[in-house]
Write an enzyme that holds these catalytic residues in place. Structure first.
Site, PDB file in Angstrom:
ATOM      1  N   ASN A   9      -4.152   1.904   3.131  1.00  0.00           N
ATOM      2  CA  ASN A   9      -3.607   1.530   1.825  1.00  0.00           C
ATOM      3  C   ASN A   9      -4.558   1.929   0.718  1.00  0.00           C
ATOM      4  O   ASN A   9      -5.758   2.136   0.947  1.00  0.00           O
ATOM      5  CB  ASN A   9      -3.434   0.000   1.706  1.00  0.00           C
ATOM      6  N   GLY A  37      -6.334  -1.180   3.433  1.00  0.00           N
ATOM      7  CA  GLY A  37      -5.492  -1.112   4.630  1.00  0.00           C
ATOM      8  C   GLY A  37      -6.317  -1.637   5.790  1.00  0.00           C
ATOM      9  O   GLY A  37      -7.469  -1.198   5.978  1.00  0.00           O
ATOM     10  N   ALA A  40      -7.607   1.194   8.169  1.00  0.00           N
ATOM     11  CA  ALA A  40      -8.648   2.043   7.584  1.00  0.00           C
ATOM     12  C   ALA A  40      -9.933   1.250   7.365  1.00  0.00           C
ATOM     13  O   ALA A  40     -11.042   1.747   7.613  1.00  0.00           O
ATOM     14  CB  ALA A  40      -8.157   2.631   6.266  1.00  0.00           C
ATOM     15  N   GLY A 224     -14.855 -17.838   8.639  1.00  0.00           N
ATOM     16  CA  GLY A 224     -15.535 -17.790   7.345  1.00  0.00           C
ATOM     17  C   GLY A 224     -16.940 -18.360   7.417  1.00  0.00           C
ATOM     18  O   GLY A 224     -17.752 -17.936   8.249  1.00  0.00           O
ATOM     19  N   GLY A 254     -12.557  -9.980   7.365  1.00  0.00           N
ATOM     20  CA  GLY A 254     -12.078  -9.986   8.754  1.00  0.00           C
ATOM     21  C   GLY A 254     -12.042  -8.586   9.332  1.00  0.00           C
ATOM     22  O   GLY A 254     -12.353  -8.379  10.513  1.00  0.00           O
ATOM     23  N   ASP A 255     -11.677  -7.615   8.510  1.00  0.00           N
ATOM     24  CA  ASP A 255     -11.643  -6.217   8.979  1.00  0.00           C
ATOM     25  C   ASP A 255     -13.056  -5.727   9.305  1.00  0.00           C
ATOM     26  O   ASP A 255     -13.261  -4.964  10.250  1.00  0.00           O
ATOM     27  CB  ASP A 255     -11.041  -5.309   7.899  1.00  0.00           C
ATOM     28  N   GLY A 290     -14.048  -5.197  -3.490  1.00  0.00           N
ATOM     29  CA  GLY A 290     -13.318  -4.171  -2.738  1.00  0.00           C
ATOM     30  C   GLY A 290     -13.505  -4.388  -1.255  1.00  0.00           C
ATOM     31  O   GLY A 290     -14.483  -4.995  -0.810  1.00  0.00           O
TER      32      GLY A 290
HETATM   33  O1  RIB Z   1      -7.644  -7.091   5.005  1.00  0.00           O
HETATM   34  C1  RIB Z   1      -7.662  -6.594   3.711  1.00  0.00           C
HETATM   35  C2  RIB Z   1      -6.642  -5.507   3.532  1.00  0.00           C
HETATM   36  O2  RIB Z   1      -5.357  -6.060   3.666  1.00  0.00           O
HETATM   37  C3  RIB Z   1      -6.651  -4.864   2.179  1.00  0.00           C
HETATM   38  O3  RIB Z   1      -7.533  -3.769   2.117  1.00  0.00           O
HETATM   39  C4  RIB Z   1      -5.201  -4.512   1.938  1.00  0.00           C
HETATM   40  O4  RIB Z   1      -4.958  -3.149   1.891  1.00  0.00           O
HETATM   41  C5  RIB Z   1      -4.426  -5.198   3.054  1.00  0.00           C
HETATM   42  O5  RIB Z   1      -4.024  -4.311   4.010  1.00  0.00           O
END
Ligand code: RIB
Length: 305
Positions: A9, A37, A40, A224, A254-255, A290
């Protein structure tokens, strides 16, 4: 080899005094454009931490400027984008508001992500050393197909059950549990998943234990400021604490955990270390705005030095 199959995204982010509720409008002085995203983000987090071996991203973007820059950004971060395919739908876009405490609310316009196909992935990507990372922002059936191909090749599947779909059925969770080696959830997702398969659990720790047992897998809960908990199928519990920080933006935390954790799994480090690295990376991410800007590189992770 780490293979992330998921969403790409562009994130449009506004800092707001308070996240608006239904029917409300708030004014923000401006907005920023970030790469995002879940897929990504996880690929970038993995590539920044990974010691060796390729990190590959597979998914779909539109044939538009957002898509071109999303691919370019992955390449700049050392991610192999051979399997990111351009399609007719526009590149996914997320509309994000972040409040003064760093908490966020996200609306994702999925676009091309909804056309992502496991059929884009050639057989040679599925090997015993494949660590496949999945989330819930591409069609469920396609993620499941990629997981099954990884199972057949004796690879490892990490499934990050985020975001939880509006209608998460018992069948979906049962199928996820059947193909997954490491189920990655936050506290709410743990409870949602347990409830979907009829487990009457009272807290996320009990939910994680039940899910681990039900799926014969390891369930990891990111909580968290409370750090992370892993529960294995036999009920063994491991914990890692979070760094004490004042978050600027929790988007992508989390990503970041997921990507760092995948990088550690592909290096076959002990689970305890993988948890610690994930927590440390996620905390560092929260110090910058970000989803990807604050993701640390390997040298910045004290648990690895
Ligand atoms: O986990 C965060 C992501 O969730 C953001 O970067 C957004 O694009 C959504 O996919």
């Amino acid at each position: 080899m780490i293979l992330v199959f998921g969403s790409l995204n562009i994130d449009l982010v506004a800092q707001v005094p308070v996240i608006p509720g239904p029917g409300r409008t708030v004014l923000a002085p401006s907005y920023q454009t970030h790469f995002g995203g879940k897929g990504a983000n996880q690929a970038v987090a993995a590539a920044r931490i990974a010691g060796a071996g390729p990190v590959r991203m597979a998914g779909r973007v539109g044939r538009d400027g957002f898509g071109d820059s999303a691919i370019e950004n992955l390449r700049t971060n050392g991610v192999d984008t051979t399997f990111v395919v351009g399609g007719d739908e526009p590149t996914g876009c997320a509309f994000i508001t972040v409040d003064q405490s760093g908490e966020n609310a996200i609306t994702v316009a999925s676009g091309a992500n909804l056309t992502a196909s496991a059929g884009d992935l050639p057989a040679e990507l599925f090997r015993p050393d494949t660590v496949l990372v999945l989330q819930m922002e591409v069609p469920f059936a396609q993620a499941l197909a990629a997981a099954r191909r990884t199972n057949t090749a004796s690879g490892t599947v990490i499934w990050n059950l985020a975001p939880v779909p509006e209608k998460m059925t018992r069948e979906m969770v049962t199928e996820i549990l059947a193909v997954t080696d490491y189920l990655l959830v936050n506290e709410h997702e743990a409870l949602d998943a347990a409830m979907a398969i009829g487990l009457a659990t009272v807290d996320y720790e009990a939910a994680a234990a039940d899910l681990a047992k039900a799926g014969d897998l390891t369930c990891i809960v990111t909580a968290g400021a409370q750090g992370a908990l892993a529960v294995t199928a036999d009920g063994t519990r491991l914990r890692a604490s979070a760094l004490r920080i004042t978050p600027v933006d929790t988007t992508g935390a989390g990503d970041t955990f997921a990507g760092a954790f995948a990088a550690m799994l592909s290096e076959k480090v002990p689970l305890q270390i993988a948890l610690q690295v994930g927590c440390e990376a996620a905390a560092q991410k929260c110090l910058k705005p970000g989803a990807q800007t604050g993701m640390p590189t390997r040298g910045a992770i004290s648990s690895l030095t």
